[in-house]
Design a protein around this motif. Structure first.
Motif, PDB file in Angstrom:
ATOM      1  N   ALA A  67       0.828  -1.200   0.000  1.00  0.00           N
ATOM      2  CA  ALA A  67       0.000   0.000   0.000  1.00  0.00           C
ATOM      3  C   ALA A  67       0.864   1.252   0.000  1.00  0.00           C
ATOM      4  O   ALA A  67       2.006   1.237   0.461  1.00  0.00           O
ATOM      5  CB  ALA A  67      -0.903  -0.003   1.233  1.00  0.00           C
ATOM      6  N   SER A  68       0.296   2.334  -0.515  1.00  0.00           N
ATOM      7  CA  SER A  68       0.983   3.623  -0.480  1.00  0.00           C
ATOM      8  C   SER A  68       0.757   4.274   0.874  1.00  0.00           C
ATOM      9  O   SER A  68      -0.085   3.848   1.664  1.00  0.00           O
ATOM     10  CB  SER A  68       0.443   4.539  -1.585  1.00  0.00           C
ATOM     11  OG  SER A  68      -0.907   4.882  -1.319  1.00  0.00           O
ATOM     12  N   PHE A  69       1.501   5.348   1.144  1.00  0.00           N
ATOM     13  CA  PHE A  69       1.328   6.076   2.398  1.00  0.00           C
ATOM     14  C   PHE A  69      -0.082   6.653   2.488  1.00  0.00           C
ATOM     15  O   PHE A  69      -0.717   6.634   3.552  1.00  0.00           O
ATOM     16  CB  PHE A  69       2.365   7.190   2.506  1.00  0.00           C
ATOM     17  CG  PHE A  69       2.251   8.008   3.760  1.00  0.00           C
ATOM     18  CD1 PHE A  69       2.582   7.461   4.995  1.00  0.00           C
ATOM     19  CD2 PHE A  69       1.804   9.319   3.711  1.00  0.00           C
ATOM     20  CE1 PHE A  69       2.470   8.202   6.165  1.00  0.00           C
ATOM     21  CE2 PHE A  69       1.695  10.075   4.873  1.00  0.00           C
ATOM     22  CZ  PHE A  69       2.033   9.505   6.097  1.00  0.00           C
ATOM     23  N   ALA A  70      -0.603   7.162   1.354  1.00  0.00           N
ATOM     24  CA  ALA A  70      -1.963   7.711   1.338  1.00  0.00           C
ATOM     25  C   ALA A  70      -2.990   6.624   1.658  1.00  0.00           C
ATOM     26  O   ALA A  70      -3.978   6.880   2.360  1.00  0.00           O
ATOM     27  CB  ALA A  70      -2.252   8.342  -0.022  1.00  0.00           C
ATOM     28  N   ASP A  71      -2.771   5.421   1.135  1.00  0.00           N
ATOM     29  CA  ASP A  71      -3.672   4.305   1.428  1.00  0.00           C
ATOM     30  C   ASP A  71      -3.709   4.016   2.927  1.00  0.00           C
ATOM     31  O   ASP A  71      -4.771   3.796   3.512  1.00  0.00           O
ATOM     32  CB  ASP A  71      -3.232   3.037   0.683  1.00  0.00           C
ATOM     33  CG  ASP A  71      -3.415   3.136  -0.818  1.00  0.00           C
ATOM     34  OD1 ASP A  71      -4.287   3.907  -1.248  1.00  0.00           O
ATOM     35  OD2 ASP A  71      -2.675   2.444  -1.550  1.00  0.00           O
ATOM     36  N   VAL A  72      -2.528   4.001   3.529  1.00  0.00           N
ATOM     37  CA  VAL A  72      -2.441   3.708   4.962  1.00  0.00           C
ATOM     38  C   VAL A  72      -3.121   4.804   5.778  1.00  0.00           C
ATOM     39  O   VAL A  72      -3.771   4.528   6.800  1.00  0.00           O
ATOM     40  CB  VAL A  72      -0.970   3.532   5.386  1.00  0.00           C
ATOM     41  CG1 VAL A  72      -0.856   3.394   6.899  1.00  0.00           C
ATOM     42  CG2 VAL A  72      -0.370   2.314   4.713  1.00  0.00           C
ATOM     43  N   GLN A  73      -3.008   6.046   5.344  1.00  0.00           N
ATOM     44  CA  GLN A  73      -3.697   7.131   6.041  1.00  0.00           C
ATOM     45  C   GLN A  73      -5.204   6.907   6.054  1.00  0.00           C
ATOM     46  O   GLN A  73      -5.882   7.211   7.039  1.00  0.00           O
ATOM     47  CB  GLN A  73      -3.388   8.474   5.366  1.00  0.00           C
ATOM     48  CG  GLN A  73      -2.023   9.048   5.712  1.00  0.00           C
ATOM     49  CD  GLN A  73      -1.816  10.406   5.074  1.00  0.00           C
ATOM     50  OE1 GLN A  73      -2.021  10.589   3.875  1.00  0.00           O
ATOM     51  NE2 GLN A  73      -1.413  11.378   5.877  1.00  0.00           N
ATOM     52  N   TRP A  74      -5.721   6.333   4.966  1.00  0.00           N
ATOM     53  CA  TRP A  74      -7.161   6.093   4.885  1.00  0.00           C
ATOM     54  C   TRP A  74      -7.618   5.015   5.860  1.00  0.00           C
ATOM     55  O   TRP A  74      -8.791   4.978   6.230  1.00  0.00           O
ATOM     56  CB  TRP A  74      -7.556   5.721   3.460  1.00  0.00           C
ATOM     57  CG  TRP A  74      -7.989   6.923   2.684  1.00  0.00           C
ATOM     58  CD1 TRP A  74      -7.313   7.565   1.700  1.00  0.00           C
ATOM     59  CD2 TRP A  74      -9.211   7.637   2.861  1.00  0.00           C
ATOM     60  NE1 TRP A  74      -8.021   8.644   1.251  1.00  0.00           N
ATOM     61  CE2 TRP A  74      -9.202   8.716   1.946  1.00  0.00           C
ATOM     62  CE3 TRP A  74     -10.310   7.493   3.711  1.00  0.00           C
ATOM     63  CZ2 TRP A  74     -10.244   9.617   1.850  1.00  0.00           C
ATOM     64  CZ3 TRP A  74     -11.368   8.396   3.608  1.00  0.00           C
ATOM     65  CH2 TRP A  74     -11.318   9.439   2.689  1.00  0.00           C
ATOM     66  N   ILE A  75      -6.713   4.140   6.295  1.00  0.00           N
ATOM     67  CA  ILE A  75      -7.077   3.142   7.304  1.00  0.00           C
ATOM     68  C   ILE A  75      -7.526   3.849   8.578  1.00  0.00           C
ATOM     69  O   ILE A  75      -8.490   3.432   9.237  1.00  0.00           O
ATOM     70  CB  ILE A  75      -5.893   2.199   7.599  1.00  0.00           C
ATOM     71  CG1 ILE A  75      -5.539   1.383   6.356  1.00  0.00           C
ATOM     72  CG2 ILE A  75      -6.210   1.262   8.766  1.00  0.00           C
ATOM     73  CD1 ILE A  75      -4.294   0.525   6.521  1.00  0.00           C
ATOM     74  N   THR A  76      -6.841   4.931   8.929  1.00  0.00           N
ATOM     75  CA  THR A  76      -7.212   5.712  10.103  1.00  0.00           C
ATOM     76  C   THR A  76      -8.304   6.722   9.785  1.00  0.00           C
ATOM     77  O   THR A  76      -9.299   6.838  10.509  1.00  0.00           O
ATOM     78  CB  THR A  76      -5.982   6.448  10.657  1.00  0.00           C
ATOM     79  OG1 THR A  76      -5.000   5.482  11.054  1.00  0.00           O
ATOM     80  CG2 THR A  76      -6.352   7.312  11.853  1.00  0.00           C
ATOM     81  N   ASN A  77      -8.152   7.459   8.679  1.00  0.00           N
ATOM     82  CA  ASN A  77      -9.100   8.524   8.363  1.00  0.00           C
ATOM     83  C   ASN A  77     -10.498   8.002   8.068  1.00  0.00           C
ATOM     84  O   ASN A  77     -11.497   8.618   8.451  1.00  0.00           O
ATOM     85  CB  ASN A  77      -8.590   9.337   7.166  1.00  0.00           C
ATOM     86  CG  ASN A  77      -7.362  10.154   7.506  1.00  0.00           C
ATOM     87  OD1 ASN A  77      -7.047  10.351   8.685  1.00  0.00           O
ATOM     88  ND2 ASN A  77      -6.646  10.622   6.502  1.00  0.00           N
ATOM     89  N   GLY A  78     -10.586   6.870   7.363  1.00  0.00           N
ATOM     90  CA  GLY A  78     -11.890   6.289   7.043  1.00  0.00           C
ATOM     91  C   GLY A  78     -12.648   5.913   8.299  1.00  0.00           C
ATOM     92  O   GLY A  78     -13.857   6.171   8.435  1.00  0.00           O
TER      93      GLY A  78
END
Length: 539
Positions: A67-78
């Motif tokens: 996963a990209s860094f942005a993808d990982v951020q979505w794990i928390t942000n979502g």
């Protein structure tokens, strides 16, 4: 269905209330207040734990799923977006259909979504199921408070909320420790799979123990336009706060989302004054105590969550601790919250909320001032003193502000009040991270170039400087592979000194927010409607 209308208590706000008029708890399991508390604590523990435990698993998820860094951020942000946007609506569902049913649905859905994440083989599925986790968590949290409010007599409610707050504090702070152990010794999937057996236990206990309670004038319809307006406004606000560090606080996109959010809240207030059965009767906020409780929860979360955000980077990137070690160093904070929450509940029952809340925010302000004095070589003992003081300050605020919000709302709106309490905490945490993050970024931007030049380090290109700033903002040293040890040591020193200066300023701002909250605390008073709880009929 038998029921009892809300009892309007009168008399001095900060004197101990009279004994509850509700029924004496039965000898059996079903409907027993303390067994009810244990049951909802098991469910709430899952949601609180997931707020921090997943951060430890993110690097392993990123590597395993490419996963990209942005993808990982979505794990928390979502997860955070779904939780924050739907909390108040979820509380209304509990008021309408009963908190027992809503709680059980929330537990089942949260555990099932957790298991699905563990079985996912792509980052897209992980994010989708994290959003579902947030939605079901939003159902669960206000329902838990509604069940406590309805089950406990008034003189026991503060103690129950104290234990409830203790569970949330311990789970939140214990997440990094448990997450580190599971990721290191089992797998990242185990971080999510652990919720499945916990969820099963909570469901079995809930079916056997929980009794539904509903006020005689509970809502019978839904304010769909109100739900849409509030959800849209909350989404724009939280989204702007999440993306502001990336877009920049001066960016037109950030201010566009904030403007749409303000417009949405305005339209929501306009609509709520005209609909026959509103989502949130705005008359709730005529209670100065309830409004002060909401503001206090926001300010507490700004100071706590925003300040603690940088402390984790300080421990791991400046002191070089592993996630497990960092979590262990925060145990004084956790321990004081565990010890302090029930004690705070007992104190608030005897004295009323004003003095404990003001004292708690004063201790929080002192603790955050102490955090602002931390250096690169500060000893673990001195750190522990400030962390323990922070936990001791937060305990009465978590308990007291919750009781002030829920206890000053009518019984038929206890779910909405629980959603307000949780939403205030989520928004405050997001505000704290965003605003204090901007303070940190501004300080690093202003100091790094001068510190770099003063150390005699090679000049950086604009691109290299921007990359260095991003690293320094989280306490990391921008040392390229193959850098000579002597030069690497100089770069590390500059990076850590600059980070410390930014963390110090951010912590001072957090201390200032906590200081302002002391005066807000004096506007609170004991819940005027707390007596209504234990007297509500069983369905």
């Amino acid at each position: 269905m038998t029921s009892q209308t809300t009892v309007d208590t009168t008399g001095p706000a900060d004197k101990a209330p009279p004994a509850a008029s509700g029924p004496t708890p039965g000898k059996g399991l079903r409907g027993h207040p303390w067994y009810t508390l244990f049951t909802v604590a098991v469910g709430v523990m899952m949601v609180a734990l997931d707020g921090t435990i997943v951060a430890i698993a993110n690097p392993a998820i990123q590597k395993d799923l490419n996963a990209s860094f942005a993808d990982v951020q979505w794990i928390t942000n979502g997860y955070f977006l779904a939780l924050a946007v739907t909390l108040i609506t979820a509380g209304k569902l509990g008021d309408r259909f009963g908190h027992r049913q809503t709680f059980l649905i929330g537990v089942v859905g949260f555990a099932a979504a957790s298991g699905a994440i563990g079985l996912s083989d792509s980052i897209a599925f992980v994010v989708v199921f994290r959003v579902l986790q947030g939605l079901f968590g939003a159902l669960l949290m206000p329902a838990a408070l509604g069940l406590l409010r309805a089950t406990f007599p008034a003189e026991k409610l503060n103690m129950a909320i104290g234990i409830w707050g203790m569970v949330i504090g311990a789970s939140t702070a214990g997440g990094p420790i448990l997450g580190g152990v599971l990721v290191e010794h089992v797998s990242w999937q185990s971080v999510f799979f652990i919720n499945v057996p916990v969820g099963i236990i909570a469901v079995v206990l809930g079916v056997v123990i929980l009794t539904d309670h509903r006020a005689e004038n509970a809502p019978r319809s839904f304010d769909l336009p109100g739900i849409a307006l509030l959800s849209g406004a909350m989404f724009c606000l939280v989204w702007a706060l999440i993306k502001a560090p990336e877009w920049g606080w001066g960016d037109a996109l950030t201010w566009s989302f904030l403007a749409v959010s303000v417009l949405g809240f305005g339209l929501f207030a306009f609509w709520e004054n005209r609909v026959s059965e509103p989502l949130i009767p705005l008359g709730l906020f005529r209670s100065v105590a309830l409004s002060a409780g909401v503001v206090l929860m926001v300010l507490m979360a700004i100071a706590f969550m925003g300040g603690l955000f940088f402390v984790t980077f300080y421990l791991q990137n400046v002191h070089g601790m592993s996630p497990i070690d960092a979590g262990l160093h925060l145990l004084p904070l956790t321990g004081m919250m565990i010890v302090g929450s029930p004690l705070a509940g007992a104190m608030i029952t005897k004295t009323g909320p004003r003095i404990p809340l003001a004292g708690g925010m004063a201790l929080t302000a002192i603790a955050m001032f102490g955090v602002s004095t931390l250096e690169t070589d500060t000893s673990s003992g001195l750190m522990s003193i400030w962390f323990a003081l922070l936990g001791l300050g937060l305990a009465p605020v978590m308990v007291g502000a919750t009781e002030v919000i829920v206890g000053n709302a009518p019984m038929e709106l206890s779910g909405v009040a629980g959603g307000l309490q949780q939403a205030a905490m989520q928004i405050g945490g997001s505000l704290g991270t965003a605003v204090l993050g901007a303070v940190m970024a501004s300080k690093v931007d202003g100091d790094l170039a001068g510190n770099w030049a003063d150390a005699g380090l090679p000049q950086l290109t604009p691109v290299q400087f921007d990359q260095a700033k991003e690293a320094v903002q989280v306490g990391a040293a921008p040392v390229a592979p193959g850098t000579p040890p002597e030069l690497a040591e100089k770069i590390t020193g500059v990076a850590h000194d600059t980070f410390i200066s930014g963390m110090s300023l951010a912590s001072l701002v957090a201390a200032g927010v906590a200081f302002v909250a002391i005066f807000v605390a004096f506007l609170t008073k004991r819940g005027a409607n707390a007596e209504a709880g234990a007297g509500v009929g069983h369905i």
